[in-house]
Scaffold this motif. Sequence first.
Motif, PDB file in Angstrom:
ATOM      1  N   GLU A  97       3.037 -12.005  -7.522  1.00  0.00           N
ATOM      2  CA  GLU A  97       3.109 -13.198  -8.372  1.00  0.00           C
ATOM      3  C   GLU A  97       4.562 -13.500  -8.708  1.00  0.00           C
ATOM      4  OE1 GLU A  97       0.250 -14.483 -11.692  1.00  0.00           O
ATOM      5  OE2 GLU A  97       1.861 -13.496 -12.789  1.00  0.00           O
ATOM      6  N   LEU A  98       4.995 -14.708  -8.403  1.00  0.00           N
ATOM      7  CA  LEU A  98       6.353 -15.127  -8.731  1.00  0.00           C
ATOM      8  C   LEU A  98       6.375 -15.660 -10.158  1.00  0.00           C
ATOM      9  CD1 LEU A  98       7.426 -16.928  -5.429  1.00  0.00           C
ATOM     10  CD2 LEU A  98       7.288 -14.486  -5.965  1.00  0.00           C
ATOM     11  N   GLN A  99       7.437 -15.322 -10.882  1.00  0.00           N
ATOM     12  CA  GLN A  99       7.511 -15.712 -12.288  1.00  0.00           C
ATOM     13  C   GLN A  99       8.898 -16.220 -12.654  1.00  0.00           C
ATOM     14  OE1 GLN A  99       6.435 -11.953 -14.094  1.00  0.00           O
ATOM     15  NE2 GLN A  99       4.270 -12.486 -14.218  1.00  0.00           N
ATOM     16  N   VAL A 100       8.916 -17.171 -13.564  1.00  0.00           N
ATOM     17  CA  VAL A 100      10.153 -17.596 -14.216  1.00  0.00           C
ATOM     18  C   VAL A 100      10.299 -16.758 -15.476  1.00  0.00           C
ATOM     19  CG1 VAL A 100      11.325 -19.472 -15.432  1.00  0.00           C
ATOM     20  CG2 VAL A 100      10.062 -19.944 -13.321  1.00  0.00           C
ATOM     21  N   THR A 115      17.603 -32.428 -12.249  1.00  0.00           N
ATOM     22  CA  THR A 115      17.661 -31.303 -11.323  1.00  0.00           C
ATOM     23  C   THR A 115      17.661 -29.988 -12.098  1.00  0.00           C
ATOM     24  OG1 THR A 115      20.085 -31.335 -11.259  1.00  0.00           O
ATOM     25  CG2 THR A 115      18.922 -32.600  -9.564  1.00  0.00           C
ATOM     26  N   VAL A 116      17.114 -28.952 -11.465  1.00  0.00           N
ATOM     27  CA  VAL A 116      17.108 -27.621 -12.053  1.00  0.00           C
ATOM     28  C   VAL A 116      17.272 -26.621 -10.909  1.00  0.00           C
ATOM     29  CG1 VAL A 116      14.581 -27.372 -11.915  1.00  0.00           C
ATOM     30  CG2 VAL A 116      15.884 -26.055 -13.609  1.00  0.00           C
ATOM     31  N   VAL A 117      17.969 -25.526 -11.188  1.00  0.00           N
ATOM     32  CA  VAL A 117      18.246 -24.515 -10.181  1.00  0.00           C
ATOM     33  C   VAL A 117      17.387 -23.279 -10.434  1.00  0.00           C
ATOM     34  CG1 VAL A 117      20.002 -22.987  -9.187  1.00  0.00           C
ATOM     35  CG2 VAL A 117      20.608 -25.324  -9.868  1.00  0.00           C
ATOM     36  N   LEU A 118      16.692 -22.801  -9.398  1.00  0.00           N
ATOM     37  CA  LEU A 118      15.952 -21.546  -9.470  1.00  0.00           C
ATOM     38  C   LEU A 118      16.845 -20.452  -8.904  1.00  0.00           C
ATOM     39  CD1 LEU A 118      12.488 -22.764  -8.098  1.00  0.00           C
ATOM     40  CD2 LEU A 118      13.280 -22.703 -10.471  1.00  0.00           C
ATOM     41  N   THR A 119      17.110 -19.425  -9.710  1.00  0.00           N
ATOM     42  CA  THR A 119      18.018 -18.360  -9.286  1.00  0.00           C
ATOM     43  C   THR A 119      17.380 -16.984  -9.447  1.00  0.00           C
ATOM     44  OG1 THR A 119      20.209 -17.366  -9.642  1.00  0.00           O
ATOM     45  CG2 THR A 119      19.079 -18.248 -11.585  1.00  0.00           C
ATOM     46  N   PRO A 120      17.642 -16.065  -8.523  1.00  0.00           N
ATOM     47  CA  PRO A 120      17.096 -14.700  -8.658  1.00  0.00           C
ATOM     48  C   PRO A 120      17.916 -13.819  -9.595  1.00  0.00           C
ATOM     49  CG  PRO A 120      18.317 -14.870  -6.615  1.00  0.00           C
ATOM     50  CD  PRO A 120      18.309 -16.249  -7.219  1.00  0.00           C
ATOM     51  N   HIS A 121      18.993 -14.365 -10.135  1.00  0.00           N
ATOM     52  CA  HIS A 121      19.861 -13.596 -11.034  1.00  0.00           C
ATOM     53  C   HIS A 121      19.279 -13.625 -12.447  1.00  0.00           C
ATOM     54  CE1 HIS A 121      22.617 -13.407  -7.694  1.00  0.00           C
ATOM     55  NE2 HIS A 121      22.640 -14.737  -7.620  1.00  0.00           N
ATOM     56  N   GLN A 122      18.449 -12.623 -12.756  1.00  0.00           N
ATOM     57  CA  GLN A 122      17.691 -12.628 -14.003  1.00  0.00           C
ATOM     58  C   GLN A 122      18.532 -12.337 -15.240  1.00  0.00           C
ATOM     59  OE1 GLN A 122      13.776 -10.687 -13.855  1.00  0.00           O
ATOM     60  NE2 GLN A 122      13.947 -10.589 -11.633  1.00  0.00           N
ATOM     61  N   GLY A 123      19.783 -11.959 -15.049  1.00  0.00           N
ATOM     62  CA  GLY A 123      20.643 -11.716 -16.202  1.00  0.00           C
ATOM     63  C   GLY A 123      21.049 -12.997 -16.900  1.00  0.00           C
ATOM     64  N   PHE A 135      12.146 -13.126  -7.920  1.00  0.00           N
ATOM     65  CA  PHE A 135      12.024 -12.965  -6.472  1.00  0.00           C
ATOM     66  C   PHE A 135      13.322 -13.391  -5.789  1.00  0.00           C
ATOM     67  CE2 PHE A 135      10.232 -14.881  -2.384  1.00  0.00           C
ATOM     68  CZ  PHE A 135      10.219 -13.668  -1.722  1.00  0.00           C
ATOM     69  N   SER A 136      13.951 -12.461  -5.077  1.00  0.00           N
ATOM     70  CA  SER A 136      15.247 -12.744  -4.446  1.00  0.00           C
ATOM     71  C   SER A 136      15.118 -13.461  -3.107  1.00  0.00           C
ATOM     72  CB  SER A 136      16.024 -11.437  -4.247  1.00  0.00           C
ATOM     73  OG  SER A 136      15.295 -10.543  -3.406  1.00  0.00           O
ATOM     74  N   GLY A 137      13.898 -13.538  -2.566  1.00  0.00           N
ATOM     75  CA  GLY A 137      13.730 -14.122  -1.238  1.00  0.00           C
ATOM     76  C   GLY A 137      13.285 -15.569  -1.218  1.00  0.00           C
ATOM     77  N   LEU A 138      13.280 -16.242  -2.363  1.00  0.00           N
ATOM     78  CA  LEU A 138      12.788 -17.619  -2.395  1.00  0.00           C
ATOM     79  C   LEU A 138      13.627 -18.548  -1.519  1.00  0.00           C
ATOM     80  CD1 LEU A 138      10.705 -19.558  -3.630  1.00  0.00           C
ATOM     81  CD2 LEU A 138      12.364 -20.038  -5.452  1.00  0.00           C
ATOM     82  N   ALA A 139      14.950 -18.372  -1.544  1.00  0.00           N
ATOM     83  CA  ALA A 139      15.832 -19.258  -0.769  1.00  0.00           C
ATOM     84  C   ALA A 139      15.546 -19.170   0.728  1.00  0.00           C
ATOM     85  CB  ALA A 139      17.294 -18.913  -1.060  1.00  0.00           C
TER      86      ALA A 139
END
Length: 296
Positions: A97-100, A115-123, A135-139
């Motif tokens: 399950e992918l989560q924001v 516009t909004v950016v989805l990033t795997p950098h959870q910090g 999830f780091s593989g979305l791109a």
Amino acid sequence: MHSTNLLLEEPIRMASILEPSKTSFFPAMTKIVGTLGPKSRSVDTISACLKAGMSVARFDFSWGDAAYHQETLENLKLAIKATKKLCAVMLDTVGPELQVVNKNETPISLEENGTVVLTPHQGQEASSSLLPINFSGLAKAVRPGATIFVGQYLFTGSETTSVWLEVSEVKGDDVVCIIKNTATLAGSLFTLHCSQIHIDLPTLSDEDKDVIRKWGAPNKIDFLSLSYTRHAEDVRQAREFLSKLGDLSQTQIFAKIENVEGLNHFDEILAEADGIILSRGNLGIDLPPEKVGYLD
């Protein structure tokens, strides 16, 4: 014409149709699965659920830790003793399950055509211009024009608490999206769903295995709800894992179909699993809502 003696509990009268049937006439054949959550975990509430017919208690591990669910399970045991009604236990996995992730839980306002950016950098902090994801593989999985849903389950187009996004471009690990409807996301976690796109993550994650090993096995769960089942091999791998845990060798696996990929392999999944759960909410994102209840 000969009259036929029908097995009826009462004469057919309009009034009788509108009145409740006698509870002792036929045994209940339908089994009810009830999710025990924040508003349904007290002994009194669970007892009421058991009296109303709940025969399986579902524990959803997409939220809450093992200690939280253990408290609920102990309350279930007390309710079973008080009502003298048996109840099975189902563990529902998280799966791929992918989560924001919204750590500070501040409501996030998104404006149509922005516009909004989805990033795997959870910090990074979640905001109206940036949404950290788990999830780091979305791109690598999406292309411009792809649609992404953020929110909770079935989307009819009138919601203001869920949002559709259209991928505009991919920049490294980040995915830039156009916002398709105005919405406000409130809470700490939101489901992210990429419509009809394969997500390269295991169906039974390491976290799921850890929960099954540390919580499911000691509590001898009766059913495993395998979220986001996409292939028969998913069920086989889960069964192999359970067989290695002595206490769970007899645990039944219910494959949870939540996207088109799972539907495309429905027959082979059905042949391998002990049961099927159709997650209509998530299917309603991958499919037009009117197609959810109609399976060829």
